[in-house]
Design a protein around this motif. Sequence first.
Motif, PDB file in Angstrom:
ATOM      1  N   VAL A  90       0.813  -0.992  -0.274  1.00  0.00           N
ATOM      2  CA  VAL A  90       0.224  -0.028   0.125  1.00  0.00           C
ATOM      3  C   VAL A  90       0.960   1.619  -0.311  1.00  0.00           C
ATOM      4  CG1 VAL A  90      -1.390   1.097   1.208  1.00  0.00           C
ATOM      5  CG2 VAL A  90      -2.353  -0.786   0.787  1.00  0.00           C
ATOM      6  N   VAL A  91       1.999   1.446   0.913  1.00  0.00           N
ATOM      7  CA  VAL A  91       2.834   2.524   0.629  1.00  0.00           C
ATOM      8  C   VAL A  91       3.865   2.235  -0.571  1.00  0.00           C
ATOM      9  CG1 VAL A  91       4.449   3.387   2.096  1.00  0.00           C
ATOM     10  CG2 VAL A  91       2.845   2.199   3.187  1.00  0.00           C
ATOM     11  N   ILE A  95       3.432   5.735  -2.973  1.00  0.00           N
ATOM     12  CA  ILE A  95       4.737   6.939  -3.217  1.00  0.00           C
ATOM     13  C   ILE A  95       4.606   7.401  -4.887  1.00  0.00           C
ATOM     14  CG2 ILE A  95       7.016   6.922  -3.863  1.00  0.00           C
ATOM     15  CD1 ILE A  95       7.038   5.301   0.112  1.00  0.00           C
ATOM     16  N   ALA A  96       4.262   4.932  -5.470  1.00  0.00           N
ATOM     17  CA  ALA A  96       4.598   5.406  -6.593  1.00  0.00           C
ATOM     18  C   ALA A  96       3.124   6.705  -7.842  1.00  0.00           C
ATOM     19  CB  ALA A  96       3.864   4.036  -7.489  1.00  0.00           C
ATOM     20  N   ALA A  97       2.768   6.660  -6.466  1.00  0.00           N
ATOM     21  CA  ALA A  97       1.120   7.942  -7.620  1.00  0.00           C
ATOM     22  C   ALA A  97       1.680   9.201  -7.441  1.00  0.00           C
ATOM     23  CB  ALA A  97       0.235   7.413  -6.547  1.00  0.00           C
ATOM     24  N   PHE A  98       2.403   9.250  -6.654  1.00  0.00           N
ATOM     25  CA  PHE A  98       2.878  10.462  -5.896  1.00  0.00           C
ATOM     26  C   PHE A  98       3.774  10.414  -7.571  1.00  0.00           C
ATOM     27  CE2 PHE A  98       5.703  14.105  -4.018  1.00  0.00           C
ATOM     28  CZ  PHE A  98       5.079  14.898  -3.631  1.00  0.00           C
ATOM     29  N   THR A 127      10.059   0.206  -6.173  1.00  0.00           N
ATOM     30  CA  THR A 127      10.941  -0.575  -5.951  1.00  0.00           C
ATOM     31  C   THR A 127      10.663  -1.273  -4.197  1.00  0.00           C
ATOM     32  OG1 THR A 127      12.823   0.854  -6.163  1.00  0.00           O
ATOM     33  CG2 THR A 127      13.365  -0.654  -4.432  1.00  0.00           C
ATOM     34  N   LEU A 128       9.718  -0.424  -3.264  1.00  0.00           N
ATOM     35  CA  LEU A 128       9.163  -1.054  -2.294  1.00  0.00           C
ATOM     36  C   LEU A 128       7.984  -2.284  -2.769  1.00  0.00           C
ATOM     37  CD1 LEU A 128       8.521  -0.653   0.883  1.00  0.00           C
ATOM     38  CD2 LEU A 128       6.920   1.305   0.563  1.00  0.00           C
ATOM     39  N   LEU A 129       7.295  -2.113  -3.547  1.00  0.00           N
ATOM     40  CA  LEU A 129       6.657  -2.876  -4.146  1.00  0.00           C
ATOM     41  C   LEU A 129       7.346  -3.894  -4.785  1.00  0.00           C
ATOM     42  CD1 LEU A 129       4.442  -1.125  -7.189  1.00  0.00           C
ATOM     43  CD2 LEU A 129       3.679  -1.803  -4.435  1.00  0.00           C
ATOM     44  N   GLN A 130       8.390  -4.265  -4.724  1.00  0.00           N
ATOM     45  CA  GLN A 130       9.271  -5.244  -5.725  1.00  0.00           C
ATOM     46  C   GLN A 130      10.231  -5.812  -3.961  1.00  0.00           C
ATOM     47  OE1 GLN A 130      10.910  -6.497  -8.247  1.00  0.00           O
ATOM     48  NE2 GLN A 130      10.800  -5.228  -9.720  1.00  0.00           N
ATOM     49  N   ILE A 206      -6.091   3.841  -6.897  1.00  0.00           N
ATOM     50  CA  ILE A 206      -6.995   2.879  -6.726  1.00  0.00           C
ATOM     51  C   ILE A 206      -6.587   2.097  -6.353  1.00  0.00           C
ATOM     52  CG2 ILE A 206      -8.577   1.710  -7.817  1.00  0.00           C
ATOM     53  CD1 ILE A 206      -9.662   4.689  -9.789  1.00  0.00           C
ATOM     54  N   MET A 207      -5.080   1.151  -6.821  1.00  0.00           N
ATOM     55  CA  MET A 207      -5.068  -0.197  -6.489  1.00  0.00           C
ATOM     56  C   MET A 207      -4.365  -0.068  -4.889  1.00  0.00           C
ATOM     57  SD  MET A 207      -2.646  -1.220  -9.321  1.00  0.00           S
ATOM     58  CE  MET A 207      -1.773  -2.743  -8.307  1.00  0.00           C
ATOM     59  N   ALA A 208      -3.898   1.299  -4.633  1.00  0.00           N
ATOM     60  CA  ALA A 208      -3.721   1.289  -2.925  1.00  0.00           C
ATOM     61  C   ALA A 208      -4.914   1.404  -1.816  1.00  0.00           C
ATOM     62  CB  ALA A 208      -2.900   3.147  -2.544  1.00  0.00           C
TER      63      ALA A 208
END
Length: 419
Positions: A90-91, A95-98, A127-130, A206-208
């Motif tokens: 979620v975080v 961050i990617a959306a921002f 990177t955090l998603l990975q 939306i995904m978050a």
Amino acid sequence: MSTTPTPAASSGTNDGKNYQFALTSLTFLFFIWGFITCLNDILLPHLKQIFELSYVQASLVQFCFFGAYFIVSIPAGNLVQRLGYQRGIVVGLTIAAFGCAMFYPAAALRTYPLFLAALFVLASGITLLQVAANPFVTALGKPETASSRLTMTQAFNAFGTTVAPQFGALLILGAVTAAVGTEEYKIQEAQSVQMPYLLLATVLIIMAAVFAWLRLPNVQDDTEAEAEAGAKEDSILSHRHLVLGALGIFLYVGGEVSIGSYLVSFMGQPDIAGLAEHDAGRYLSYYWGGAMVGRFIGALAMQKIAAGKALAFNAIFTVLLIILAIVSHGSLAMWALLAVGLFNSIMFPTIFSLALAHLGRLTSKGSGVLCAAIVGGALVPVLQGFIADMVSLQLSFVVPLVCYLYIGYYGVKGHKVKH
């Protein structure tokens, strides 16, 4: 939700139906970040033209992106260890959306450093998603099929990289109507990235929200003894198979990106195919598309084949293909190098899952180490380019050749856990 990520779910905690739902959600996540990552291939030449950049200046697009992996991965691993996989995702999405939203003011102000900052923030989120999603996938099921699951989700990541350039070309490159070279043309070029990246920012938000709402399975330790050992471990780097796996990720990503970076020039060589750049670019889809096809095949085959053996098999064939490309000429050399993409397919997810095996509570930190090693994609191509300038382009492919030789070693021996 568990606040301490670990390498595999305990049997009996969640049923197969829950795992299937979680894996489906994560698979869509892999597709999205593959889609976003591949847009860099459209963005780099686009920004080069907007700001009249040199090739070195334009290459900062990739350096900022890969640099985020190196800088953010270890802190991301620590963050995921505290938050857990689901909250980490979620975080990362937020961050990617921002980062995507930052493209709007960057385009309005036409400021290249702000574009680079937006890319870095976007890449930090990915990177955090990975760091969170890769080990989460390995945890959702039996440990012996972890490589198969990760290969399948990575196949949809490759699907995202396959379709993204088509959308990017349509929405970004095809959005400019003014006469080339005019001030209005430059303004339209800059503004053409605003709507696509705002749309991406909306999708990510939306995904978050969806991932924050979903009730995904808790991930527990393989065994209490393993968890206790992981909790007491002084250093994540004391795990030999993880350290060797990080080197494997560094060399794999470096080798894959090196070949992809120089394939167009290679196919343009008079004694290879003599293709013009736009014609060679179309053939490049065989290289990346092969990786996608191979991952779907590998996801099924690796349910029956040991991950280490599959990795070694693919690495050996890749080495043979690169040797053929170095010593031969004409279409044989061209197709030999293009075929490497097919055998690349299972390597990243297989190395990743093997390196994370039996890490207990240190899994998220291990994932951070592995994601930091993706910086190989920024460094290895530079080494190959240096050799190409000094000797020849064809002989420079000895650089990825050495990378794949090491990967073969990791598949045969390096991945084995030393207790």
